[in-house]
Motif scaffolding. Structure first.
Motif, PDB file in Angstrom:
ATOM      1  N   ALA A 146       0.813  -1.223   0.000  1.00  0.00           N
ATOM      2  CA  ALA A 146       0.000   0.000   0.000  1.00  0.00           C
ATOM      3  C   ALA A 146       0.841   1.266   0.000  1.00  0.00           C
ATOM      4  O   ALA A 146       0.371   2.324  -0.432  1.00  0.00           O
ATOM      5  CB  ALA A 146      -0.934  -0.002   1.213  1.00  0.00           C
ATOM      6  N   SER A 147       2.093   1.178   0.456  1.00  0.00           N
ATOM      7  CA  SER A 147       2.933   2.371   0.610  1.00  0.00           C
ATOM      8  C   SER A 147       3.415   2.963  -0.710  1.00  0.00           C
ATOM      9  O   SER A 147       3.967   4.061  -0.728  1.00  0.00           O
ATOM     10  CB  SER A 147       4.146   2.051   1.484  1.00  0.00           C
ATOM     11  N   ASP A 148       3.226   2.244  -1.812  1.00  0.00           N
ATOM     12  CA  ASP A 148       3.725   2.708  -3.105  1.00  0.00           C
ATOM     13  C   ASP A 148       2.677   2.394  -4.166  1.00  0.00           C
ATOM     14  O   ASP A 148       2.276   1.240  -4.299  1.00  0.00           O
ATOM     15  CB  ASP A 148       5.044   1.998  -3.419  1.00  0.00           C
ATOM     16  N   PRO A 149       2.236   3.386  -4.928  1.00  0.00           N
ATOM     17  CA  PRO A 149       1.167   3.145  -5.893  1.00  0.00           C
ATOM     18  C   PRO A 149       1.603   2.417  -7.164  1.00  0.00           C
ATOM     19  O   PRO A 149       0.762   2.009  -7.954  1.00  0.00           O
ATOM     20  CB  PRO A 149       0.675   4.558  -6.228  1.00  0.00           C
ATOM     21  N   ARG A 150       2.900   2.246  -7.358  1.00  0.00           N
ATOM     22  CA  ARG A 150       3.367   1.613  -8.594  1.00  0.00           C
ATOM     23  C   ARG A 150       2.983   0.135  -8.648  1.00  0.00           C
ATOM     24  O   ARG A 150       2.872  -0.522  -7.619  1.00  0.00           O
ATOM     25  CB  ARG A 150       4.886   1.735  -8.707  1.00  0.00           C
ATOM     26  N   PRO A 151       2.854  -0.404  -9.859  1.00  0.00           N
ATOM     27  CA  PRO A 151       2.640  -1.841  -9.991  1.00  0.00           C
ATOM     28  C   PRO A 151       3.851  -2.587  -9.438  1.00  0.00           C
ATOM     29  O   PRO A 151       4.995  -2.137  -9.580  1.00  0.00           O
ATOM     30  CB  PRO A 151       2.478  -2.062 -11.491  1.00  0.00           C
ATOM     31  N   THR A 152       3.581  -3.725  -8.811  1.00  0.00           N
ATOM     32  CA  THR A 152       4.610  -4.424  -8.040  1.00  0.00           C
ATOM     33  C   THR A 152       4.719  -5.884  -8.449  1.00  0.00           C
ATOM     34  O   THR A 152       3.709  -6.542  -8.716  1.00  0.00           O
ATOM     35  CB  THR A 152       4.256  -4.337  -6.535  1.00  0.00           C
ATOM     36  N   ILE A 153       5.953  -6.370  -8.463  1.00  0.00           N
ATOM     37  CA  ILE A 153       6.221  -7.805  -8.574  1.00  0.00           C
ATOM     38  C   ILE A 153       6.810  -8.235  -7.241  1.00  0.00           C
ATOM     39  O   ILE A 153       7.791  -7.660  -6.766  1.00  0.00           O
ATOM     40  CB  ILE A 153       7.187  -8.132  -9.728  1.00  0.00           C
TER      41      ILE A 153
ATOM     42  N   TRP B  66      -1.772 -13.300   2.423  1.00  0.00           N
ATOM     43  CA  TRP B  66      -2.147 -11.918   2.115  1.00  0.00           C
ATOM     44  C   TRP B  66      -3.140 -11.874   0.957  1.00  0.00           C
ATOM     45  O   TRP B  66      -4.165 -11.187   1.025  1.00  0.00           O
ATOM     46  CB  TRP B  66      -0.897 -11.089   1.778  1.00  0.00           C
ATOM     47  N   ALA B  67      -2.852 -12.631  -0.119  1.00  0.00           N
ATOM     48  CA  ALA B  67      -3.703 -12.599  -1.309  1.00  0.00           C
ATOM     49  C   ALA B  67      -5.124 -13.073  -1.003  1.00  0.00           C
ATOM     50  O   ALA B  67      -6.080 -12.605  -1.622  1.00  0.00           O
ATOM     51  CB  ALA B  67      -3.080 -13.448  -2.415  1.00  0.00           C
ATOM     52  N   ALA B  68      -5.256 -13.980  -0.046  1.00  0.00           N
ATOM     53  CA  ALA B  68      -6.584 -14.495   0.310  1.00  0.00           C
ATOM     54  C   ALA B  68      -7.417 -13.464   1.074  1.00  0.00           C
ATOM     55  O   ALA B  68      -8.642 -13.593   1.130  1.00  0.00           O
ATOM     56  CB  ALA B  68      -6.438 -15.763   1.140  1.00  0.00           C
ATOM     57  N   ARG B  69      -6.769 -12.451   1.642  1.00  0.00           N
ATOM     58  CA  ARG B  69      -7.454 -11.485   2.496  1.00  0.00           C
ATOM     59  C   ARG B  69      -7.454 -10.060   1.946  1.00  0.00           C
ATOM     60  O   ARG B  69      -8.168  -9.204   2.454  1.00  0.00           O
ATOM     61  CB  ARG B  69      -6.770 -11.434   3.870  1.00  0.00           C
ATOM     62  N   ALA B  70      -6.624  -9.791   0.972  1.00  0.00           N
ATOM     63  CA  ALA B  70      -6.371  -8.417   0.532  1.00  0.00           C
ATOM     64  C   ALA B  70      -7.562  -7.815  -0.195  1.00  0.00           C
ATOM     65  O   ALA B  70      -8.286  -8.508  -0.916  1.00  0.00           O
ATOM     66  CB  ALA B  70      -5.142  -8.379  -0.373  1.00  0.00           C
ATOM     67  N   PRO B  71      -7.757  -6.506  -0.039  1.00  0.00           N
ATOM     68  CA  PRO B  71      -8.798  -5.828  -0.803  1.00  0.00           C
ATOM     69  C   PRO B  71      -8.407  -5.761  -2.286  1.00  0.00           C
ATOM     70  O   PRO B  71      -7.226  -5.761  -2.626  1.00  0.00           O
ATOM     71  CB  PRO B  71      -8.849  -4.431  -0.177  1.00  0.00           C
ATOM     72  N   ALA B  72      -9.411  -5.670  -3.144  1.00  0.00           N
ATOM     73  CA  ALA B  72      -9.188  -5.661  -4.589  1.00  0.00           C
ATOM     74  C   ALA B  72      -8.222  -4.557  -5.018  1.00  0.00           C
ATOM     75  O   ALA B  72      -7.398  -4.756  -5.911  1.00  0.00           O
ATOM     76  CB  ALA B  72     -10.523  -5.518  -5.321  1.00  0.00           C
ATOM     77  N   GLU B  73      -8.303  -3.400  -4.373  1.00  0.00           N
ATOM     78  CA  GLU B  73      -7.432  -2.279  -4.729  1.00  0.00           C
ATOM     79  C   GLU B  73      -5.951  -2.647  -4.608  1.00  0.00           C
ATOM     80  O   GLU B  73      -5.140  -2.321  -5.467  1.00  0.00           O
ATOM     81  CB  GLU B  73      -7.743  -1.080  -3.837  1.00  0.00           C
ATOM     82  N   LEU B  74      -5.597  -3.337  -3.526  1.00  0.00           N
ATOM     83  CA  LEU B  74      -4.197  -3.734  -3.352  1.00  0.00           C
ATOM     84  C   LEU B  74      -3.838  -4.912  -4.243  1.00  0.00           C
ATOM     85  O   LEU B  74      -2.720  -4.980  -4.764  1.00  0.00           O
ATOM     86  CB  LEU B  74      -3.910  -4.066  -1.892  1.00  0.00           C
ATOM     87  N   LEU B  75      -4.757  -5.839  -4.424  1.00  0.00           N
ATOM     88  CA  LEU B  75      -4.486  -6.976  -5.305  1.00  0.00           C
ATOM     89  C   LEU B  75      -4.158  -6.498  -6.716  1.00  0.00           C
ATOM     90  O   LEU B  75      -3.294  -7.068  -7.381  1.00  0.00           O
ATOM     91  CB  LEU B  75      -5.679  -7.929  -5.340  1.00  0.00           C
ATOM     92  N   ARG B  76      -4.828  -5.444  -7.166  1.00  0.00           N
ATOM     93  CA  ARG B  76      -4.586  -4.924  -8.519  1.00  0.00           C
ATOM     94  C   ARG B  76      -3.179  -4.350  -8.661  1.00  0.00           C
ATOM     95  O   ARG B  76      -2.661  -4.267  -9.774  1.00  0.00           O
ATOM     96  CB  ARG B  76      -5.626  -3.863  -8.880  1.00  0.00           C
ATOM     97  N   ARG B  77      -2.565  -3.927  -7.571  1.00  0.00           N
ATOM     98  CA  ARG B  77      -1.204  -3.373  -7.655  1.00  0.00           C
ATOM     99  C   ARG B  77      -0.162  -4.455  -7.931  1.00  0.00           C
ATOM    100  O   ARG B  77       0.908  -4.166  -8.459  1.00  0.00           O
ATOM    101  CB  ARG B  77      -0.827  -2.664  -6.353  1.00  0.00           C
ATOM    102  N   VAL B  78      -0.457  -5.679  -7.524  1.00  0.00           N
ATOM    103  CA  VAL B  78       0.506  -6.765  -7.693  1.00  0.00           C
ATOM    104  C   VAL B  78       0.326  -7.370  -9.081  1.00  0.00           C
ATOM    105  O   VAL B  78      -0.731  -7.902  -9.409  1.00  0.00           O
ATOM    106  CB  VAL B  78       0.341  -7.835  -6.595  1.00  0.00           C
ATOM    107  N   ARG B  79       1.367  -7.276  -9.886  1.00  0.00           N
ATOM    108  CA  ARG B  79       1.319  -7.808 -11.248  1.00  0.00           C
ATOM    109  C   ARG B  79       1.695  -9.280 -11.304  1.00  0.00           C
ATOM    110  O   ARG B  79       1.304  -9.990 -12.222  1.00  0.00           O
ATOM    111  CB  ARG B  79       2.250  -7.010 -12.167  1.00  0.00           C
ATOM    112  N   GLY B  80       2.492  -9.743 -10.315  1.00  0.00           N
ATOM    113  CA  GLY B  80       2.908 -11.134 -10.305  1.00  0.00           C
ATOM    114  C   GLY B  80       3.781 -11.422  -9.102  1.00  0.00           C
ATOM    115  O   GLY B  80       4.144 -10.509  -8.355  1.00  0.00           O
TER     116      GLY B  80
END
Length: 193
Positions: free
Chosen positions: A58-65, A79-93
Motif C-alpha cells: 500500500a505504501s507505493d502506488p506503482r505496480p509491483t512484482i 495476504w492474497a486471500a485477504r487483501a482488498p481488490a485495490e491492493l491486489l490490482r497493484r501486484v502484477r505477479g
C-alpha cells in the motif's frame, strides 16, 4: 511491463535474508526495489507478517512484482486471500522461491502459526521454484502448492532451500525465472486489454 515502471518488492522468509542471500543481491541490482521489513524475523506471527506485507504494498502506488522466499511465499498466499481488490490490482505477479511447508511434520514450532496454508488461486501470475532436496518442502509438496495457487512450477535438481546454505548467494539463474514471469505478466496484460 515496458510501458510502466515496476517496483520489485522482496519478501524474505523466516530469519530474514542476510546481506549474502540472493534476495539481498537482487535488491541491490534490481531498479526500483524495496524490501518488506518484519518487526520480528525470529518469532514470526502470521497476522503481523501479513499486515506488514499489506502495508509495504500500500505504501507505493506503482505496480509491483513480489519476490518471495520460503515463509515469505506462505505470507504472500495468506495476504492474497485477504487483501482488498485495490491492493491486489497493484501486484502484477509473484516469484515464489522455495516455499516453506508449514504443515510438514518436522516444521519448526515458530512457523506453525502460518498453518494451514491458503490453497486458493492467486489472482495474479506466479512462478514457483522448488527443489528436489529442499528440507522445507518436498518436490511433490511444492508442485501441490503450485497447483493450488495456479503457479507455473519448476523443480530444480539438488538446489536445497535455494539460500546461502545451499550455495545460492547471487543466484543468477533465478533471473531466468523472473524474466519468464515478466513475460507471462505481459501476455496476461495483453489478453485482458
Amino acid at each position: 511491463m515496458r510501458s510502466e515502471a515496476i517496483r520489485y518488492l522482496i519478501v524474505p522468509g523466516w530469519q530474514g535474508s542476510s546481506d549474502e542471500h540472493w534476495q539481498s543481491h537482487w535488491q541491490r541490482r534490481l531498479p526500483d526495489s524495496a524490501r518488506v521489513e518484519q518487526a520480528d524475523w525470529m518469532a514470526p506471527r502470521l497476522g503481523d507478517w501479513v499486515a506488514e506485507l499489506a502495508r509495504s504494498i500500500a505504501s507505493d502506488p506503482r505496480p509491483t512484482i513480489l519476490v518471495a522466499h520460503s515463509l515469505g511465499c506462505i505470507t504472500v498466499a495468506h495476504w492474497a486471500a485477504r487483501a482488498p481488490a485495490e491492493l491486489l490490482r497493484r501486484v502484477r505477479g509473484a516469484l515464489l522461491v522455495a516455499p516453506a511447508d508449514v504443515q510438514r511434520s518436522n516444521c519448526p514450532p515458530a512457523l506453525q502459526n502460518f498453518a494451514p496454508i491458503e490453497r486458493q488461486l492467486l489472482p495474479f501470475p506466479s512462478q514457483l521454484i522448488g527443489s528436489d532436496n529442499d528440507a522445507a518442502a518436498s518436490a511433490a509438496r511444492a508442485l501441490e502448492l503450485a497447483a493450488d495457487w495456479g503457479s507455473e512450477a519448476v523443480i530444480l535438481s539438488g538446489a536445497g532451500h535455494i539460500n546461502v546454505t545451499s550455495g545460492h548467494r547471487y543466484w543468477a539463474q533465478g533471473f531466468v525465472y523472473l524474466y519468464r514471469l515478466q513475460s507471462r505478466i505481459e501476455q496476461h496484460a495483453r489478453q485482458r486489454a
